[in-house]
Design a protein around this motif. Structure first.
Motif, PDB file in Angstrom:
ATOM      1  N   ALA A  84       0.747  -1.300  -0.095  1.00 22.69           N
ATOM      2  CA  ALA A  84       0.145   0.213   0.130  1.00 22.69           C
ATOM      3  C   ALA A  84       0.879   1.287   0.046  1.00 22.69           C
ATOM      4  N   LEU A  85       1.852   1.269   0.969  1.00 24.37           N
ATOM      5  CA  LEU A  85       2.633   2.513   0.880  1.00 24.37           C
ATOM      6  C   LEU A  85       3.766   2.671  -0.586  1.00 24.37           C
ATOM      7  N   SER A  86       3.995   1.305  -0.874  1.00 21.96           N
ATOM      8  CA  SER A  86       4.850   1.431  -2.039  1.00 21.96           C
ATOM      9  C   SER A  86       4.034   1.878  -3.305  1.00 21.96           C
ATOM     10  N   SER A  87       2.739   1.619  -3.368  1.00 28.64           N
ATOM     11  CA  SER A  87       2.019   1.900  -4.492  1.00 28.64           C
ATOM     12  C   SER A  87       1.685   3.665  -4.176  1.00 28.64           C
ATOM     13  N   LEU A  88       1.393   4.031  -3.038  1.00 30.43           N
ATOM     14  CA  LEU A  88       1.216   5.543  -2.863  1.00 30.43           C
ATOM     15  C   LEU A  88       2.543   6.094  -3.293  1.00 30.43           C
ATOM     16  N   LEU A  89       3.577   5.576  -3.144  1.00 29.46           N
ATOM     17  CA  LEU A  89       4.873   6.554  -3.593  1.00 29.46           C
ATOM     18  C   LEU A  89       5.235   6.450  -5.058  1.00 29.46           C
ATOM     19  N   ILE A  90       4.798   5.118  -5.517  1.00 29.75           N
ATOM     20  CA  ILE A  90       5.022   5.143  -6.930  1.00 29.75           C
ATOM     21  C   ILE A  90       3.849   5.976  -7.816  1.00 29.75           C
ATOM     22  N   PHE A  91       2.824   5.811  -7.427  1.00 23.42           N
ATOM     23  CA  PHE A  91       1.599   6.755  -7.978  1.00 23.42           C
ATOM     24  C   PHE A  91       2.108   8.056  -7.976  1.00 23.42           C
ATOM     25  N   HIS A  92       2.612   8.489  -6.612  1.00 22.70           N
ATOM     26  CA  HIS A  92       2.641   9.881  -6.350  1.00 22.70           C
ATOM     27  C   HIS A  92       4.225  10.553  -7.229  1.00 22.70           C
ATOM     28  N   ASN A  93       5.243   9.656  -7.296  1.00 23.31           N
ATOM     29  CA  ASN A  93       6.377  10.236  -8.081  1.00 23.31           C
ATOM     30  C   ASN A  93       6.190   9.874  -9.608  1.00 23.31           C
ATOM     31  N   ILE A  94       5.390   9.033 -10.113  1.00 19.29           N
ATOM     32  CA  ILE A  94       5.435   8.790 -11.470  1.00 19.29           C
ATOM     33  C   ILE A  94       4.301   9.812 -12.042  1.00 19.29           C
ATOM     34  N   LEU A  95       3.010   9.867 -11.319  1.00 16.07           N
ATOM     35  CA  LEU A  95       1.982  10.742 -11.878  1.00 16.07           C
ATOM     36  C   LEU A  95       1.890  12.107 -11.407  1.00 16.07           C
ATOM     37  N   SER A  96       2.744  12.516 -10.728  1.00 10.98           N
ATOM     38  CA  SER A  96       2.797  13.923 -10.558  1.00 10.98           C
ATOM     39  C   SER A  96       4.230  14.546 -10.300  1.00 10.98           C
ATOM     40  N   VAL A  97       5.103  14.107  -9.609  1.00 10.38           N
ATOM     41  CA  VAL A  97       6.614  14.600  -9.377  1.00 10.38           C
ATOM     42  C   VAL A  97       7.131  14.758 -10.824  1.00 10.38           C
TER      43      VAL A  97
END
Length: 376
Positions: A84-97
């Motif tokens: 759950a945490l890794s998916s949060l960070l993957i989506f955040h980094n890839i889809l916004s940052v």
């Protein structure tokens, strides 16, 4: 120091940080994250301290500016502790940052990136109206010009990071063109569904978003209209690689638990790890992890070297997600009846693998994409 040695050192450093974080902070509460479908604030604050929110962000704005390979290896390692945490960070980094770092205006970067790389704001993007990343040809979410604003109307379903995000980068149909527009969560002309609970990845809840003549400044456009195909391609290939990292991390967790249990459980005065039927399943899981890890590592390196990895990324998403689905069930079978009890984590791995395989683009759709590439 050559480039490869430097990259390997960067990867090992981030893996060590994540291992310490996972063992000390996540493992004691991982079952609570799953049962409560919530990532504790204390964990999210620790993530900020380690710089994981900004791995793909520019150092100018507080980002870690790691290679994509390092990012993928780090997220694979984190998945072993909390998908759950890794998916949060993957989506955040890839889809916004990543998107704002690559395609944002100077104003967008200065206003958003520092908050994104520190986790003060969470972002995401949504392409298809059905929440997919591959079905982008018939977008019904429309944006029309109204003076200095765009007016957006439509609905996006199954938005990743949806319940946690402060803004959304939305693919819209502008008539002759398509483009991506940034919409703030507090915009009065949008509404959200209740968080959508899924069988796995509990703690990172999806939502559906509806836009009702939602006005956003034209300055919120991400990139130019002519950039849209390139932006979509980058989103697709990097999200597929990120999902593959999650699948492989889940497989590794399933293997670790299968080995642990089979070495502890005895039948007929003999550890069940000595039985060939169990050994075959353990070997099958290990083989798939080795193959998928090598494939993901190679594709990520190609990505860092600016090679076209679009089709390769689709391939590894299919392969790794189907391997994870199969191998988590092998691990569950090794546990016998105990595998179905929530006191053992293996049932969670099965649910997480199913969620990863199904939520992010259908493998059948990806197979069609691959086949068209080779037959066109």
């Amino acid at each position: 120091m050559n480039k490869l040695s430097s990259l390997n050192e960067e990867i090992e450093m981030i893996k060590e940080v994540i291992q310490n974080f996972g063992e000390n902070e996540i493992n004691p509460i991982v079952s609570d994250i799953d049962s409560n479908s919530e990532l504790p604030i204390s964990i999210l604050e620790k993530v900020s301290e380690f710089g994981l929110y900004g791995m793909l962000g520019s150092s100018e704005f507080g980002g870690a500016e790691t290679s994509f390979s390092t990012f993928i290896h780090g997220m694979l390692e984190l998945t072993k502790y909390s998908p759950a945490l890794s998916s949060l960070l993957i989506f955040h980094n890839i889809l916004s940052v990543q998107l704002i770092n690559k395609f944002g205006t100077d104003s967008q970067k200065s206003n958003l990136l520092t908050e994104l790389t520190t986790g003060k704001k969470i972002g995401t993007a949504v392409l298809g109206d059905d929440g997919s990343f591959i079905n982008v040809d018939n977008i019904r979410t429309e944006a029309t010009e109204e003076g200095d604003y765009y007016s957006i109307s439509g609905t996006k379903s199954f938005v990743l990071n949806g319940a946690l995000s402060d803004f959304f980068i939305v693919l819209c149909n502008f008539g002759k063109d398509s483009g991506l527009v940034l919409v703030e969560k507090d915009n009065p002309d949008i509404s959200f569904s209740k968080p959508i609970s899924t069988i796995g990845l509990n703690g990172n809840e999806l939502v559906s978003i509806s836009f009702y003549s939602c006005k956003v400044p034209k300055t919120n456009l991400i990139g130019k209209f002519e950039d849209t195909p390139d932006i979509i391609k980058i989103i697709q290939e990097t999200i597929w690689l990120g999902i593959s990292a999650i699948s492989i991390g889940i497989m590794q967790s399933a293997l670790d638990q299968a080995i642990k249990y089979s070495n502890e459980r005895e039948q007929f005065s003999k550890r069940i790890s000595k039985f060939e039927a169990i050994q075959h399943k353990i070997a099958s899981i290990a083989l798939d992890i080795e193959a998928a890890s090598a494939m993901l590592g190679n594709i990520s390196n190609n990505k860092d070297n600016s090679l076209d990895v679009h089709i390769q990324a689709a391939m590894i998403k299919i392969a790794s997600s189907e391997m994870a689905q199969r191998n988590t069930k092998f691990s569950l079978l090794i546990h016998g009846g105990y595998g179905y009890i929530k006191d053992y984590p293996v049932e969670r791995f099965v649910r997480d693998a199913e969620a990863v395989k199904s939520l992010i683009d259908s493998n059948d759709d990806l197979r069609v994409l691959i086949a068209k590439h080779f037959t066109s």
